[in-house]
Motif scaffolding. Sequence first.
Motif, short mmCIF file in Angstrom:
data_model
loop_
_atom_site.label_atom_id
_atom_site.label_comp_id
_atom_site.label_asym_id
_atom_site.label_seq_id
_atom_site.Cartn_x
_atom_site.Cartn_y
_atom_site.Cartn_z
N UNK A 1 0.81 -1.22 0.00
CA UNK A 1 0.00 0.00 0.00
C UNK A 1 0.84 1.27 0.00
N UNK A 2 2.14 1.16 -0.25
CA UNK A 2 3.01 2.33 -0.26
C UNK A 2 2.61 3.26 -1.41
N UNK A 3 2.42 4.54 -1.10
CA UNK A 3 1.97 5.51 -2.09
C UNK A 3 3.05 5.87 -3.12
N UNK A 4 4.30 5.52 -2.84
CA UNK A 4 5.37 5.83 -3.79
C UNK A 4 5.40 4.89 -4.98
N UNK A 5 4.69 3.79 -4.90
CA UNK A 5 4.68 2.80 -5.98
C UNK A 5 3.83 3.34 -7.13
N UNK A 6 4.40 3.37 -8.31
CA UNK A 6 3.69 3.85 -9.50
C UNK A 6 3.14 2.73 -10.37
N UNK A 7 3.81 1.58 -10.41
CA UNK A 7 3.39 0.44 -11.23
C UNK A 7 3.44 -0.83 -10.40
N UNK A 8 2.43 -1.64 -10.52
CA UNK A 8 2.40 -2.94 -9.86
C UNK A 8 2.18 -4.01 -10.90
N UNK A 9 3.06 -5.02 -10.89
CA UNK A 9 3.01 -6.10 -11.87
C UNK A 9 2.25 -7.27 -11.24
N UNK A 10 1.16 -7.65 -11.85
CA UNK A 10 0.31 -8.73 -11.35
C UNK A 10 0.12 -9.74 -12.47
N UNK A 11 -0.15 -10.98 -12.06
CA UNK A 11 -0.38 -12.05 -13.03
C UNK A 11 -1.48 -12.97 -12.51
N UNK A 12 -2.57 -12.38 -12.09
CA UNK A 12 -3.70 -13.11 -11.56
C UNK A 12 -4.99 -12.61 -12.22
#
Length: 662
Positions: A403-414
């Motif tokens: 939940x860190x607000x600094x993250x711009x992209x999250x890679x998911x494979x679900x």
Amino acid sequence: MAKIKKKGTSGQAKNYITRTQAVRKLQISLPDFRRLCIFKGIYPREPRNKRKASKSSTQSTTFYYTKDIQFLLHEPLLAKFRDHKALGKKIARALGKNEIGDAQRLERNLTPRMTLDHVIKERYPTFVDALRDLDDALSMLFLFANLPQTDTVPPKTIALCQRLTLEFEHYVIRTHSLRKSFLSIKGIYYQATIQGQDILWLVPYKFVQRAAGDVDFRIMGTFVEFYNTLLGFVNYRLYTSIGLVYPPKFSAESDAKGGELGAFRLEGKNTAQQQLTNGVSERAQQETISSAAQEEADKLVVSETQDSTVPPSSYETVPEAQTQEGDNAQLEEFPASIDPTADTLLQPSISTSTVAALFENFTFFLSRETPRHPLEFILRAFGCRKVGWDTILGDGAYTSDESDRRITHQIVDRPPIPLPATPADDDDDAPAAPGRVPGRTYIQPQWVWDSINAGRLLRTDLYAPGAVLPPHLSPFVKPKSGEYDPTRPLAEQEPEGEAEAAAEAALEEDEDEEEVEQEMVDAAENVLDGDVVTGEGMEVELAGSDDEEEDEEEEEVDDEFGGFDSASDDEEDEAPATRHQRELEAEAAGRTVEGGATKATGAARKKLDKERKAKTEETERQKMMLSRRKRKLFEKMQYSNAKKDEAAEKLRGKRRRIEQAK
């Protein structure tokens, strides 16, 4: 009188030697001979005439050059093999006398230690030669780094392969040498450019590997032993060329927690010497690798790369002003002194530094289901400094808080999480999907590979969770003229009239299928409406009466002559819904409809057939002017080109059907 030449003293009998003769000449066992040939790069040869080369009535199967075997007579490793054989006899004699302590002492103190340093120097006189032969070495070492521990694969070999491969990846990350990558069935292909040499290697996926019994790991272990020495030399040269200390600092504690790349810490030479003179402890040396070491390494990189073959813009640490000056110096235009209207040299549009900083401004977070190590390696190699993941994936993450607000992209494979139902679509205060952070971009892993292969950031909406991904094309295959190119539109590749012919063939197939289905339905209705009922017996009459034969003849005559209004009767029997459906299909296929029946225009197809026929006739006339030898060669070329055209036509047809289905 001339001397009589003795048999077997010249020609192929002198140039080749059998494997049995080579083993006897070197006085070593067959396994040691195989190891020696692998270390020295000597391989079997195929003579033109085996009968003359074998010098015997029975034809041997394996031959070597006689000069290669004579070259092995002065190899220092032969003495090591003989010492090892003598030690084995002593140990066996001690065990025969039940002197276990003496056998352990002999094995511990008298075991000969072999080094392959001189072999590396002989086989690779220059460093460029070693880089050119690094493809197979990296593929083999990455394979053994992912193998499980067995009796044939000791844990020390696996640990050494893991350490050397991770050190090489750190160099690729530091210098931004990675250029392309491709996800295949065998594994992940990587291509890096190091000192002007393209190096391609394969990394298998991290699945549970099972050691098969039909694989000879002894021979593979010999190659691994040689490749470990080679990669150690290469890593040392690469690290020292950019001003880094080799080997890098290794944290066993972080490696035990699954740190992998995070278990290594790089430092510059000047900083390391200063730490040693000041008497800093080992723990302090591992913790004080910060901005000071980075700045010193940057200065060394700038000073050394001015005279090297690698452009300074490919390094991560070169200042922006110096990079621009270096690019301007390399991209300098040379005016024409003879003709002022002459063309100037073409300049590249994208510099290496632009591609190296592709993910520099982003912060990524890797979900638990994604492959962490390949993504971390690629993202860091293309400029990303902040990569986070869950603690279950291992140590060394930038952040473990999803939940860190600094993250711009999250890679998911679900599979995608469905959004909750809202009263209005344009409601700005509508709640986000469960597990989603507002303002963050969610993408699938393929977006990273396609972006680096394209050299630019692609659209993220095409790679959203649950979306049908675009085709993942290999960057190593360059389409040639006449072949199918999946990156170009279909209309630009297909010849004139091919689409109309394909549509006509598809419509004919549909009509045939409809006729077969209608015949089956009519046959079923006749069975139900006829005199024969299921459950009752059937009476078979061997000889019919004359009246029945006359009736059958009359029916045959009626079937042969259908009258002038048969077509109109069929059209009247056709259902309005079926007729309307055929009209719609004809309009979609570009055909005309007259009286409810579809009629193909066929103009484009006839024109295409006419052009092909004219081209074939012209080719036949030209073949008559060629000689017999050239004619055969030309026919082979025509055959191969026809095969390529057929394969390209099949691929275009497959793509046409997919686009029509969409």
